[in-house]
Motif scaffolding. Sequence first.
Motif, PDB file in Angstrom:
ATOM      1  N   PRO A 213       3.811  -7.669   5.593  1.00  0.00           N
ATOM      2  CA  PRO A 213       2.386  -7.506   5.927  1.00  0.00           C
ATOM      3  C   PRO A 213       2.158  -6.250   6.749  1.00  0.00           C
ATOM      4  N   GLY A 214       0.966  -5.719   6.632  1.00  0.00           N
ATOM      5  CA  GLY A 214       0.607  -4.504   7.345  1.00  0.00           C
ATOM      6  C   GLY A 214      -0.174  -3.568   6.449  1.00  0.00           C
ATOM      7  N   ASN A 215      -0.523  -2.419   6.982  1.00  0.00           N
ATOM      8  CA  ASN A 215      -1.339  -1.482   6.231  1.00  0.00           C
ATOM      9  C   ASN A 215      -0.619  -0.953   4.996  1.00  0.00           C
ATOM     10  N   GLY A 216       0.733  -0.844   5.090  1.00  0.00           N
ATOM     11  CA  GLY A 216       1.479  -0.407   3.912  1.00  0.00           C
ATOM     12  C   GLY A 216       1.310  -1.364   2.754  1.00  0.00           C
TER      13      GLY A 216
ATOM     14  N   VAL B  63      -1.255  -2.999  -2.394  1.00  0.00           N
ATOM     15  CA  VAL B  63      -2.095  -3.964  -3.106  1.00  0.00           C
ATOM     16  C   VAL B  63      -3.305  -3.269  -3.712  1.00  0.00           C
ATOM     17  N   ALA B  64      -3.919  -2.378  -2.946  1.00  0.00           N
ATOM     18  CA  ALA B  64      -5.093  -1.665  -3.460  1.00  0.00           C
ATOM     19  C   ALA B  64      -4.735  -0.856  -4.699  1.00  0.00           C
TER      20      ALA B  64
ATOM     21  N   VAL C 221      -5.333  -9.636   1.057  1.00  0.00           N
ATOM     22  CA  VAL C 221      -4.970  -8.827   2.226  1.00  0.00           C
ATOM     23  C   VAL C 221      -6.219  -8.274   2.898  1.00  0.00           C
ATOM     24  N   ARG C 222      -6.050  -7.869   4.129  1.00  0.00           N
ATOM     25  CA  ARG C 222      -7.068  -7.124   4.870  1.00  0.00           C
ATOM     26  C   ARG C 222      -6.340  -6.047   5.646  1.00  0.00           C
ATOM     27  N   GLY C 223      -6.970  -4.881   5.788  1.00  0.00           N
ATOM     28  CA  GLY C 223      -6.316  -3.798   6.498  1.00  0.00           C
ATOM     29  C   GLY C 223      -7.297  -2.994   7.317  1.00  0.00           C
TER      30      GLY C 223
END
Length: 973
Positions: free
Chosen positions: A218-221, A226-227, A256-258
Motif C-alpha cells: 500500500p502507498g502512493n506507488g 492501479v491508476a 485505493v486512495r492516494g
Amino acid sequence: MRAERAREAVVGRVEGAPDEFLRAIGDDPAGWMALADKALGESAADRTVLGAVAALMRFTLSEISPRHPLREQCVRLLAVALVDTAQHHDDEAAYTEFQTVVRFEAERLPDDDPARARLTGMLASVGARRRESTHDRMTAEARALLDRFEATEDEAALDEAIARFRAVVLRIADEPDRRHPLGSLGLALVLRYQLHADPGDLRAAISAWRRALAHTPPGNGRVQLVANLAGALHHLFDLERDEAVREESFQLARSVRGEGVAEMRRLNNLAAGLVARFVETGDTRAADEAIELHERAIAMTDPADPQYATRLHNLSDLVKVRFSAAEDPAAVDRSIDLSRRAYAAANTPPRQRFALALALAAGLSLRSERSADLASLAEAVELIRVFVADGPRQDPDRPFLLGKASLILSTYYDATGDAAVAGEAAAAAREALRAAGTGHPHRPMLLFALSHVLSRVHHHTGEAAALAESRRLMAEAASVPAQSPLDRAGMLVLVAGAQVAQQRWAEAADAYDQAIGLFPLLVSRRLTRADQEKRLAERAVTVRDAGAVALQAGDPERALTLIEHGRGTLFAQSLENRDDFDDLRADHPDLAAELLSLRDTLATWTAEGAGAGDDHHRLARRWEELVARVRELPGRQGFLGRVRVGELLSAAERGPVVVFSVSAIRSDALIVRPDGIEVVPLPGVTPEVVERNAREFLAAVADGEDVSGILGWLWDAVAGPVLDRLPDDPSQRVWWCPTGSLAFLPLHAAGRAGHGVLDRVVSSGTPTLRALLHARRAGVPAGTDTLVVAVPEAEGVPALPGVEREVRLLEDVLPTTTVLRDARRAEVLDQIGRHGRAHFACHAVTDTAHPSDSRLLLAGDAPLTVLDIARLRLEGDLAHLSACSTATVGPVLPDEAIHLASAFQLAGYRHVVATLWPVRDVFAVGFARDFYRVVAEHGAGSAALAVHQATRRLRDRLPDHPEIWAAHVHTGP
C-alpha cells in the motif's frame, strides 16, 4: 626458483603486468597473498593490476595443497580480483570464472567444514550484489532511453528501452524484486501502444502491471500502478468488449486512495471508464460521477502541469455529451470555456494540442447549431484546417479526429453552401478511412462521417453518385456488429430511411427489424428506470414507421411483430414470459432460481453512491450471461426472446384485437384474429392529425368544454372503419391497442349522436398483445375478498368527501372487504398480497415527464409509485383505481404505456379498471356502484362488461358530457 615461476605465470596471463608488481614477487606463498592483498587495496579498478592479481592467485592455488591453511584466503583474493574485473570492466567471463572456482573449492570440502559454508555464503552474497548492481545499471539506462523518447519522440529509443526493461525482468529471479522494472516496462509498452495501436503492446503492458501489482505494498506507488493498470484495461475493453476486463478496471480504481499525482491519475482514469460506460449505455449515474471526479482532479492539478490541459479537455467533452441543450442550455457554453482554457494551457505536449483544437471546434459547432452562430462555426473551421494541415500524420487518434473534423466541416457546408468546404469535409473523411483500416474500432463512425458529407452534397447539388455512395457507406456502417447498440440502431434507422426514399419497402423493413431488435439492449437492466425511459423516447418514430413500411411491403404479420416488439419494451422486460420460467424451473431449477432472483433484484434496484452502478452493471451482466446459457440449451433458443407471430395471434382467441399503425407513410388498423390479420386502411389519419386532436381533446376535457366533434372524428376516421369490418353484435368483445397519440383518446367512446363504439362492442384496452397474453396467464388469485384503500385526505391536495360514501357502498355490495382508512405505504404493501382484489379510493398524480414516478397518494409522505406496484409479484383478480388519470400515458413515451393501470397489470392483476383523465368525486362513486353490482353477481371475469354497462348508464344520464361518462377504461382478458 618459485618466484621466477610465479612471475612467469603472471606475465603469461597478463600482458603489460606492472614491473614493480613482478619485482615484488618472492618465493613464499604467504608473501604472494600479501602482495595481492596490497595491490587490490591500492588499485582496485585497474584492469591490468586485477589481471596480475588473478594470475598470481591462480598460480598460488596450483602450488599449495588442498588442505593448506592459506588456501581459503587465496580463493578469496582470486574471487575479489575476478568480481572487480566483472563489475568495473563488464567482463562476464571473469564473473563466470569466479563462480566456477569458488563453487569447486567449496564442494571439495566436507559438508561440516566451516570454510565450505563461508565460501558458499560468499558465492551467494556476491551473486546478489552483482545482480542488484547490474539491474540498477540496466534499469537506469532503460529509463534514460524512455526519457529521451518522451523529450524527442525518438521511437528507436522507446524500442530499446522496452528491450532493456524486458532484459532486466528476465535477469531478476525473485518476483517481488521485479515490480519496479515491470512497472516501467508497462509504461513504455503503453507509450508504444499509443503510437501504433498494436494490441500486443497493450496486453503485454497489462500483464506486466498485474505482476507488479501483486507485490506492491500500500502507498502512493500502489495507487499510481492501479491508476495505470485501470486505464490500460479500459483501452483493452475498447478492443475486445470483454466486460470482465472493464469490471476489473473499476474494482481496481475504487480499491485505493492516494494523494498528489498518483491520486489525480487514479481519478482521471476512473472517470474515463465511467465516461465510456455512459456513452455506450446511457447510464447518467456514471456521467455524473465522472464529472465530479474530473472536477476534483482539475482542482488538484497545477496549471503548469502538462496534464492540466488534458483534464480540462476530458471534462469539457463529458459536459458536452451529458447535457442536451434542452436539459441545460448553459452546458455548451461551459464546455467551450473549458476547451478554451485547455487549448491555452502552458506546457501541453505538441501532439495533444491538435486534439484540444478539435474539441474546441466541436463545442463551437454545437453552439452554432443551437443559436445559428456562424461566427462560432467559422472559428471551428479555422481550428480544423490547422489540424488537417499540420497535425501529426502518425498519431493513432488522427483517424478519429479527422472523422469529427469532417462532420463539423459538413455543418459549415450546410450553413454556407460553399462547395470547397464540402470537398475538405469529404477529403478529411476519406483520409480517416484509409488510415483506420477495416478493423479499426472507430470505423463505423468514420463511415457515417463520409456518408453524412455525401448526403449533404446530394442535398445541395442533387448529385446522384454522392447519394448512392452515401447510402452504401451507411449500410456498411450499420452492418458492423462491434459498436454500441445505440450507435448501430441509429445507423440502421438511417439505412431504413434511405430505403424508404427509394421505395424499397422490404429492405427498409429488414433494417427497421434489426434496429428494433436492439431495443432491449438500449434499455438493458443496467440502467435506472429514468435512463431507460430517456433512451426509449429517442426511438418513438422508429416504431411508428417500421410497421407502415412492412405494410407497404405487403407483410402484415411482420408489421404486427415490429409494432409489438418496438412498443412496450419496459413492460415486456418487467413481465418476462412466465411459461418460459415454469418450463426452465422443471428442468434446471438452480438456473431458474438464480435468474428469477436476479430479475427481482434488478427490478427493485435502488442502491446509490459510488460503486452502486458497478454492482448494478455486474448483476445485469450476470443476468445476460445466464440468459445466453439457457439459449444454448436444446430447444430453448427463444428463451425470453421475441414472441412469435402465431402466439401473438392467439391473443385474439376471445375476440379481435385492433392494433393501430399511424405513420406519415401510411396509417392502418390491424384487426388481429387467431387465423390472421385484416388490414384496414385509415386514409387521412396522420401522426400530426392524431396529435392535434389528442391535444385539443385533453385541453377541452380539462376546461369542461365540448369534445363531441373530436369523438365524431375518432369514429369517422379511426374506430368506425374498423367496426364496419366486424359483425354487428353489441355483446362482442374488442380489445383496442392504440399507438402513439391515439393512446390519449377514448376509442371506446368514439361516436356521433348516440351511435358509436359503446353501441357496437364491449371494449377493453391493452398496451400490447404480450400484456394481454400475460393477463390471461395470471395465476389463481388469493381469494375474492377485497382490500379497500381509502385516503380521503392527503397532504397538499383537496379532500375527497366521496371516499367514505364509496367505502360504505363497497361494504354493502361486496361480500368480504378489508378497509384500510388513511392507509400508509408500508401498510398497503403488507396487506395487498393477502387479497384477491384491490380498490383504491384516493388521489393520484400523473408525472407526464417521468411516468414511472406517477403515484397514488396515501396518508403520510410516502406515496405508492408505478415502480413500487410493478415490482410486486401478486396473483390478483381485479384492481379498481378510483382516482384521477390512472391510465394516462405521458406525451414522451405513449407507446410504453407507463402508468398506474399497467403497473397493477404487471404486478399480477388480471383485470384493471382505471381512468384516462381526472374524474369528479361524485361520479366516481356512482360509477363504482354500477360497476360492482355486475361484478358481485358475475365475478371479476365480467369486469369489461361491468365497465361497459356503468359507462352506458352514465352516458344515458349525461349524454352531452363525455368528459364525465367516458373516463373509465378496462384493461385485461
